[in-house]
Design an enzyme around this catalytic site. Structure first.
Site, PDB file in Angstrom:
ATOM      1  N   LYS A 188      -7.004  -5.013  -3.015  1.00 57.16           N
ATOM      2  CA  LYS A 188      -7.739  -5.595  -1.887  1.00 57.16           C
ATOM      3  C   LYS A 188      -8.643  -4.550  -1.263  1.00 57.16           C
ATOM      4  CE  LYS A 188      -3.977  -4.371   1.208  1.00 57.16           C
ATOM      5  NZ  LYS A 188      -4.703  -3.368   1.998  1.00 57.16           N
ATOM      6  N   CYS A 245      -2.040  -2.564   7.615  1.00 54.18           N
ATOM      7  CA  CYS A 245      -1.954  -3.480   6.482  1.00 54.18           C
ATOM      8  C   CYS A 245      -0.677  -4.318   6.462  1.00 54.18           C
ATOM      9  CB  CYS A 245      -2.178  -2.726   5.189  1.00 54.18           C
ATOM     10  SG  CYS A 245      -3.901  -2.168   5.067  1.00 54.18           S
ATOM     11  N   ASP A 288       0.793  -1.243   0.000  1.00 55.67           N
ATOM     12  CA  ASP A 288       0.000   0.000   0.000  1.00 55.67           C
ATOM     13  C   ASP A 288       0.827   1.297   0.000  1.00 55.67           C
ATOM     14  OD1 ASP A 288      -1.940  -1.936   0.244  1.00 55.67           O
ATOM     15  OD2 ASP A 288      -2.837  -1.166   2.086  1.00 55.67           O
TER      16      ASP A 288
HETATM   17  C1  VGL Z   1      -4.617   0.860   5.776  1.00 60.20           C
HETATM   18  C2  VGL Z   1      -6.159   1.732   7.216  1.00 60.20           C
HETATM   19  C3  VGL Z   1      -7.154   1.605   6.278  1.00 60.20           C
HETATM   20  C4  VGL Z   1      -3.198   0.451   5.535  1.00 60.20           C
HETATM   21  C5  VGL Z   1      -5.583   0.716   4.817  1.00 60.20           C
HETATM   22  O1  VGL Z   1      -2.775   0.371   4.344  1.00 60.20           O
HETATM   23  O2  VGL Z   1      -2.483   0.210   6.524  1.00 60.20           O
HETATM   24  N1  VGL Z   1      -4.911   1.357   6.980  1.00 60.20           N
HETATM   25  N2  VGL Z   1      -6.853   1.089   5.071  1.00 60.20           N
END
Ligand code: VGL
Ligand code: ZN
Length: 239
Positions: free
Chosen positions: A140, A184, A42
């Site tokens: 995802k 994540c 991410d």
């Molecule tokens: C994430 C919170 C919500 C992350 C993704 O990538 O850690 N955190 N969505």
């Protein structure tokens, strides 16, 4: 010496021998091979400074990850990839604000600012991220009512397909980096273990959100799951 034996299992006897012989921490003891994969979690515009769910100093991981990726033949990147009005957004719940939580059928859900909406600039990988040899970009969190911090399993347990993909590719061990350490990255690392892979998180190639003690809790749960906590200097770089 349970700890060192576990390290031997995960990272090979030769590196441990080097440490034992010198009595010091051997630098760059881990040489990634064909059954290892680097999973970059991410690294998207929403999660770096200026983004809607910015992780403090999140942009600092980019050069570290770009360099580390050169040590791996197998690289996977993930993208958080939510529908507009996704159930993990505070804006989808009347009277709730970001960092509140709600009870969902699959358990507790922290609510976030709107982020990583499919097809928007915020959901794009950070422009400076350079992973030209990445083999898979896995998205995802695309089901409207179910979140997926983990790259392996959605919050209700549904597999994303990553475990089967890695298994078919004969991957045995995964190294994780990216954003955010305590969400994540941590959930992906714990699920890597649950799916039968050895797993190591490269701490200095991650940055955390640390909401309500979440960073310490995440490291504790990763330790319990048998996730190794390593640093980028532990990875041997090709010449
Ligand atoms: C994430 C919170 C919500 C992350 C993704 O990538 O850690 N955190 N969505
Ligand atoms: Zn998300």
């Amino acid at each position: 010496m349970l700890v060192s034996r576990r390290r031997e299992f995960l990272f090979g006897v030769s590196a441990m021998g080097a440490i034992a012989a010198t009595g010091a921490r051997a630098a760059a003891a881990i040489k990634p091979g064909s059954t290892d994969a680097f999973i970059v979690i991410d690294v998207q515009n929403c999660f770096v400074p200026g983004g809607s769910l910015a992780v403090g100093k999140g942009d600092e991981v980019v050069p570290i990850i770009n360099k580390l990726a050169r040590a791996f033949a197998n690289v996977v990147a993930t993208q958080d990839w939510h529908t507009p009005g996704h159930a993990s957004f505070a804006s989808a719940h009347a009277g709730k604000k970001p960092f509140d939580s709600v009870k969902m059928p699959y358990g507790n859900q922290v609510l976030w600012p709107d982020h990583c909406v499919q097809g928007t600039p915020g959901a794009e990988l950070v422009k400076e991220l350079s992973l030209p040899h990445a083999e898979l970009i896995l998205r995802k969190g695309y089901r409207p009512a179910v979140d997926s911090y983990s790259a392996f399993n959605e919050a209700d347990g549904t597999p994303t397909g990553l475990s089967a993909y890695l298994r078919e590719r004969k991957i045995k061990r995964v190294f994780l980096a990216g954003l955010a350490t305590d969400f994540c990255v941590a959930w992906s690392a714990v699920d890597a273990r649950k799916n039968g892979f050895a797993a190591a998180v490269i701490e200095d190639a991650c940055r955390g959100i640390d909401a309500n003690g979440s960073l310490a809790a995440a490291w504790a749960s990763m330790k319990k799951a048998g996730v190794q906590r390593i640093q980028s200097a532990d990875i041997a770089m090709p010449a």
